[in-house]
Design an enzyme around this catalytic site. Structure first.
Site, PDB file in Angstrom:
ATOM      1  CB  THR B 106     -17.098  24.845  21.224  1.00 49.42           C
ATOM      2  OG1 THR B 106     -15.836  24.639  21.851  1.00 49.42           O
ATOM      3  CG2 THR B 106     -17.548  26.248  21.491  1.00 49.42           C
ATOM      4  CB  THR B 181     -12.633  22.792  16.332  1.00 46.52           C
ATOM      5  OG1 THR B 181     -12.204  23.470  17.510  1.00 46.52           O
ATOM      6  CG2 THR B 181     -13.999  23.279  15.928  1.00 46.52           C
ATOM      7  CG  ASP B 182      -8.867  21.537  20.243  1.00 42.81           C
ATOM      8  OD1 ASP B 182      -9.156  22.558  19.585  1.00 42.81           O
ATOM      9  OD2 ASP B 182      -8.631  21.541  21.459  1.00 42.81           O
ATOM     10  CE  LYS B 259      -8.933  24.576  16.226  1.00 38.10           C
ATOM     11  NZ  LYS B 259      -9.417  24.352  17.582  1.00 38.10           N
TER      12      LYS B 259
END
Lengths: 614, 449
Positions: B106, B181-182, B259
């Site tokens: 992203t 980020t995942d 996360k």
């Protein structure tokens, strides 16, 4: 002149993209967080001018999120859920009422707004209907578009340089926006049209009521002038004055521009800024000295041949200088000092003014402006002022309506560049089910209207009128968007309470309690009804009802029963009343004087007559 | 949030009427007509067309309702396609002292405003254009790949490690890795094992809100990452928001982070340790929070070892798990079980008739010479196989990991790396149970939860 209006009306129910229910009460528990919003480039690599101005200010946005009426969606920490279907159905219903063509598929758009009023940096909005018309007392008025959009966050403290404080309970409440064609010809016409649209919406029973739930934006332009949007007129009664004052402002500006052109003779105003901080280093002006101590600069700019023009009144109590000051403020400066003002009132000495005028090379007939603030913002502020002063005409602007009908500059009119698709929410095809749902809502609204009419028909005309007009007396929301007063009346009548009595308690008793300063809004329909029911069950007298209501307003935990107990005004009747009569030696007057609230006069009289006969 | 997954339809998309995307058209639907620019369909059903009205709003019109299409102006708007995105480019500076390795995600996504499609930046100029202006001259960007982080595979980790090593040897003062980020915490763990004795900071960062919105966290995270990349620290860290505010970020140790939230800016949490440091993006201040955060190691000889055995599986244990599910793991060279609580499996020592034990199958795996490492789905806390009989049975069966406090993800990456170097189970056990890259903490500090 040409004028179009945009009505923004809140729709009752849940928020537009999550399951939060807005609350007008201030929340007990809140979470605070701070953000910086960034300017986002358009697809052409250009900054929308409205967005650019805000980005100069670089304010810190401080948010207060009430836990009960906002969630991660409002905090911009979770993507939006689905579009609220009830709100969408309501807007489709409004489209039908306005004969506006409903689109086949709804596309949610993002409108960039980085003044902090939306945590995301944009407002979500979508066109639902196009075209249409409404019949108003001043004739048929064309509708341009009907949109659904999210309400912005409420600002708690505005006008600060470094930060802006917002509260999120309001953010994302669904709004219907109805934009009319710009064919209105006077302020009065605009006001009539707004009234007609507002009534049409309220009739459906699907919109919120109360202060701030409806707002009008006015688009005004005059020949040779420019399209100006005056935002946020909250009082319907101020629309006419606001439009007329805007027309006057544009006319005055045009006249002023002619004068300026005549004086400048084609020359432009140089955007040359002079640092005058040294001159004012020892100034006795508290306002300026305090800022200089914290590192602020004093910058000045010469406005050639402008002497006397800055003081020309454009709107009541607003001068051309005020217009320029608005531009300085938009860049994050507190205000602007200009030479058509009495400079002594700021505390400047004659020497300081003399030195400043020489530093700025002021000649006879010139004017000058000063700004105080940090170098970057002061620079930006004078840039804005220079641009505005060189714009010899009426600029296209978004302005903020003031309660007195005048307005001040907020930002340039936003361009189309700031609209782009909301990629987190799928497009919504308008299905037959949705259209049917809107029809059902319309039917329900019509039935509710009829019921209300029927309900009121049992009352004498004058009482019915008073009851219809009653507002702000009870708290809570009525069902199907009815006012809480009508809803309370309806449930009282349904519970077998005499219509005339019920309406008189609302329009007379509550009204006078309110006048006394009692918070009658602490009562909702249910509490109100419980007091009347206590009377109906013969547990209190008619005369005690106001006292019970007063006590229930005062103590939010009190029930009708507990209030009666506490005030010791439970009804005395039957044998107890007989005994009391004995005690008072059958003196009716003495009895009623002492026990007015506890004894029903009719019953006492009846007993007396009986006793008398014996 | 918006990911690169949304399909970008090329601007060539033709519509049945002969009008093309970008044309200004008048669409007639019986007596109604609509004027606007025809847009490619970025999303939604195919039986509609998308029209951008002059107000800037988009609407969808049902194709079956259209009775006529009149092209008013061909290519009235030049649409930005996926392959030609020349807008707002920035010049690259050769002076940047911080290496910027872009992996996608992203944080480097851009939006095609006209179609609404989100696409990853594909040139270094685009990457630079997305950065805060004053940051641009400090970085040397390189695009390694443009993948969503869920598509990052172990082979990608090795490429990132090698690229970082090249730039560090080339004199980079620090490395910033922009990443989805995942799975960022898998990559940070992998880099921590692959690169050891790192002289400079390697900072992984990403964003939870795409850069096309004014509220994006990308700028804050990037500024903080740049400050961290220049700070007196060394090793692999993840740098993301500390809380919902844009005022501070945390540096998490690469092997002790996860996360923990699907959407929040502060999704990343240090697990079982204090975060390494707090970074203030406003003034670039870096405040160490952990005594274990090492300083820069000028002249340190960095070890680069990217060998992995990727034939490793990770299996979540849940009530009702079928024994066959465990037996099926026999084709792997190593297994990480994400067990329950203190590190338990359903092994039915009490002989309950309803229970479904998997002890036999787990034992068989271990007995066959496959290292089986146990972690906990509690995520927080240390596992301990000595407290209950259940745990002891597992320990006796040869299950690895007793008294460790690794996250399942770190254990999984570590096992791949360990098996890339070692085949003997006893040696694998020893390596898995000893600290290599900060993944096992000796003490469980009271405050780390």
């Amino acid at each position: 002149m040409m004028c179009g209006i945009e009505i923004h009306q809140r729709i009752a129910g849940k928020k537009l993209f999550c399951n939060c229910v807005p609350s007008s009460e201030s929340a007990a528990a809140t979470v605070q967080f701070n953000r910086r919003l960034h300017a986002v480039l358009s697809e052409l690599g250009e900054l929308d001018s409205a967005v650019r101005i805000e980005s100069i200010r670089q304010r810190l946005m401080r948010y207060s999120a009430p836990l009960s009426s906002s969630c991660l969606v409002e905090a911009d920490e979770e993507p939006p859920h689905h579009l609220n279907h009830e709100a969408l159905s309501a807007v489709i219903l409004f489209c039908n009422l306005l004969s506006s063509r409903v689109v086949d598929e709804v596309h949610i758009m993002r409108k960039n707004v980085i003044d902090g009023s939306n945590t995301s940096g944009f407002q979500r909005t979508a066109v639902i209907g196009m075209g249409g018309a409404i019949t108003t007392p001043v004739g048929e008025l064309g509708i341009q578009a009907v949109c659904i959009e999210e309400e912005s966050a409420g600002i708690l403290e505005a006008g600060k340089e470094a930060h802006a404080d917002y509260e999120l309970s309001r953010l994302s409440i669904p709004l219907v926006e109805i934009a009319t064609e710009p064919t209105l010809k006077s302020g009065k016409e605009a006001q009539e049209a707004a009234l007609a649209i507002g009534q049409l919406l309220r009739q459906t029973g699907l919109v919120s009521r109360g202060i701030g739930t409806i707002r009008q934006d006015l688009n005004v332009s005059i020949p040779e002038g420019a399209r100006v949007e005056v935002k946020g007129v909250q009082e319907l009664g101020m629309i006419a004055a606001t439009v007329d004052l805007e027309v006057r402002r544009q006319e005055k500006l045009l006249a002023l521009v002619e004068q300026i052109k005549g004086r400048l003779k084609g020359a432009a105003i140089d955007a040359t800024f002079v640092d005058l901080t040294e001159i004012f280093a020892e100034t006795r002006s508290q306002l300026v000295a305090k800022q200089i101590r914290t590192g602020a600069k004093v910058l000045g700019m010469r406005l050639p041949s402008h002497e006397g023009l800055l003081g020309v009144e454009i709107q009541p109590n607003r001068r051309y200088g005020s217009e320029l000051a608005d531009y300085a403020r938009a860049a994050g400066i507190r205000g602007l000092i200009h030479s058509d003002e009495d400079l002594a009132k700021y505390g400047f000495s004659e020497d300081e003014i003399f030195e400043a005028t020489s530093a700025l090379s002021i000649k006879k007939g010139d004017a000058f402006v000063l700004v105080v603030g940090d170098q970057k913002k002061a620079d930006a502020a004078l840039c804005e002022v220079a641009c505005r002063a060189n714009f010899l005409g009426v600029p296209e602007e978004t302005r903020k309506a003031s309660p007195d009908g005048t307005s001040s500059y907020m930002r340039p009119l936003p361009g189309r560049a700031r609209m782009y698709p909301e990629t987190d929410v799928p497009t919504i095809p308008i299905t037959k089910e949705l259209l049917d749902e809107a029809k059902d809502m319309a039917k329900a609204a019509a039935v509710a209207q009829e019921e209300k009419a029927e309900l009121l028909s049992s009352l004498p005309e004058e009482l019915a009128k008073q009851l219809s007009a009653a507002k702000g007396l009870l708290g809570g929301e009525g069902a199907a968007g009815q006012s809480p007063e009508i809803a309370a009346f309806s449930s009282a009548v349904n519970a077998g309470i005499e219509a005339k009595f019920a309406s008189s308690v609302i329009t007379n008793t509550l009204q006078s309690l309110k006048r006394e300063g009692v918070e009658t809004k602490n009562l909702d329909g249910q509490k109100f009804l419980s007091a009347l029911l206590l009377f109906k069950e013969n547990k209190i007298t008619k005369a005690a009802v106001p006292e019970i209501l007063r006590e229930m307003c005062r103590d939010s935990k009190a029930t009708a029963e507990s209030a009666a107990k506490k005030l010791n005004i439970e009804r005395i009747s039957g044998k107890a009343l007989g005994a009391l009569l004995e005690k008072e030696k059958l003196d009716m007057k003495a009895l009623m004087t002492r026990y007015r609230l506890q004894v029903d006069a009719q019953e006492a009289q009846g007993l007396m007559n009986k006793n008398g006969k014996q | 949030m918006a990911k690169a997954k949304k399909e970008v339809v090329s601007s060539e998309t033709s519509h049945a009427s002969g009008a093309n995307s970008g044309d200004r058209v008048r669409i007639s639907c019986g007596t109604d007509s609509y004027t606007g620019v025809l847009l490619p369909r970025a999303a939604g059903a195919e039986d509609f067309i998308t029209l951008k009205l002059s107000s800037g709003y988009n609407i969808g019109i049902k194709k079956s309702r259209i009775s006529g299409t009149e092209v008013l102006e061909q290519s009235a708007v030049k649409l930005v396609g996926a392959t030609e995105k020349k807008q707002h480019l920035a010049k690259q500076s050769a002076e940047g002292k911080v290496s910027l390795l872009a992996c996608g995600g992203t944080i480097v996504n851009r939006i095609d405003y006209r179609s609404g499609a989100v696409y990853p930046a594909s040139t270094t100029e685009e990457i630079l254009a997305g950065l805060p202006k004053e940051a641009r001259e400090h970085v040397r960007p390189k695009i390694l790949f443009s993948v969503a982080s869920e598509d990052m595979a172990p082979a990608h980790w090795s490429k990132v490690a090698e690229a970082a090593a090249v730039d560090i040897k080339d004199g980079a003062q620090g490395v910033i890795v922009t990443h989805g980020t995942d799975t960022m915490h898998y990559t940070s763990a992998a880099l921590s094992f692959m690169l050891q004795n790192i002289p400079v900071p390697i900072i992984l960062t990403g964003s939870q809100r795409s850069s096309d919105r004014g509220s994006s966290d990308a700028e804050t995270n990037f500024r903080a990452s740049l400050a961290a990349a220049n700070a007196d620290i060394s090793g692999v860290f993840i740098c993301m928001h500390e809380n919902m505010s844009d005022e501070s970020c945390l540096l998490h140790f690469g092997t002790k982070v996860r996360k923990m939230h699907t959407t929040r800016r502060d999704a990343f949490r240090s697990i079982n340790v204090q975060p390494a440091a707090r970074v203030f993006p406003g003034n670039g201040k870096v405040e160490k929070l952990s005594a274990d955060c090492p300083a820069r190691k000028p002249g340190a000889k960095m070890a680069v070892d990217t060998a992995l055995n990727t034939n490793v599986a990770m299996q979540y244990i849940y009530p009702g798990i079928k024994p066959a599910q465990i037996s099926a793991l026999s084709k792997y060279d190593g297994i990480v079980l994400v067990g329950m609580g203190l590190a338990h499996l359903p092994i039915n020592l009490g002989g309950d008739p309803l229970a479904i034990p998997i002890l036999k199958e787990a034992k068989a795996l271990a007995a066959s010479g496959i290292p089986v490492v146990l972690t906990s789905q509690c995520i927080y806390g240390r596992i301990n196989m000595d407290v209950y009989t259940n745990g002891r049975a597992l320990k006796d069966a040869g299950i690895i990991g007793n008294l460790c406090d690794m996250t399942p993800e770190t254990a999984y990456v570590k096992l791949m790396w360990v098996l890339g170097h070692e085949k003997k189970v006893a040696k694998v056990k020893e390596l898995m149970e000893s600290n290599i890259a900060g993944e096992i903490s000796e003490r469980t500090e009271i405050v780390n939860y």
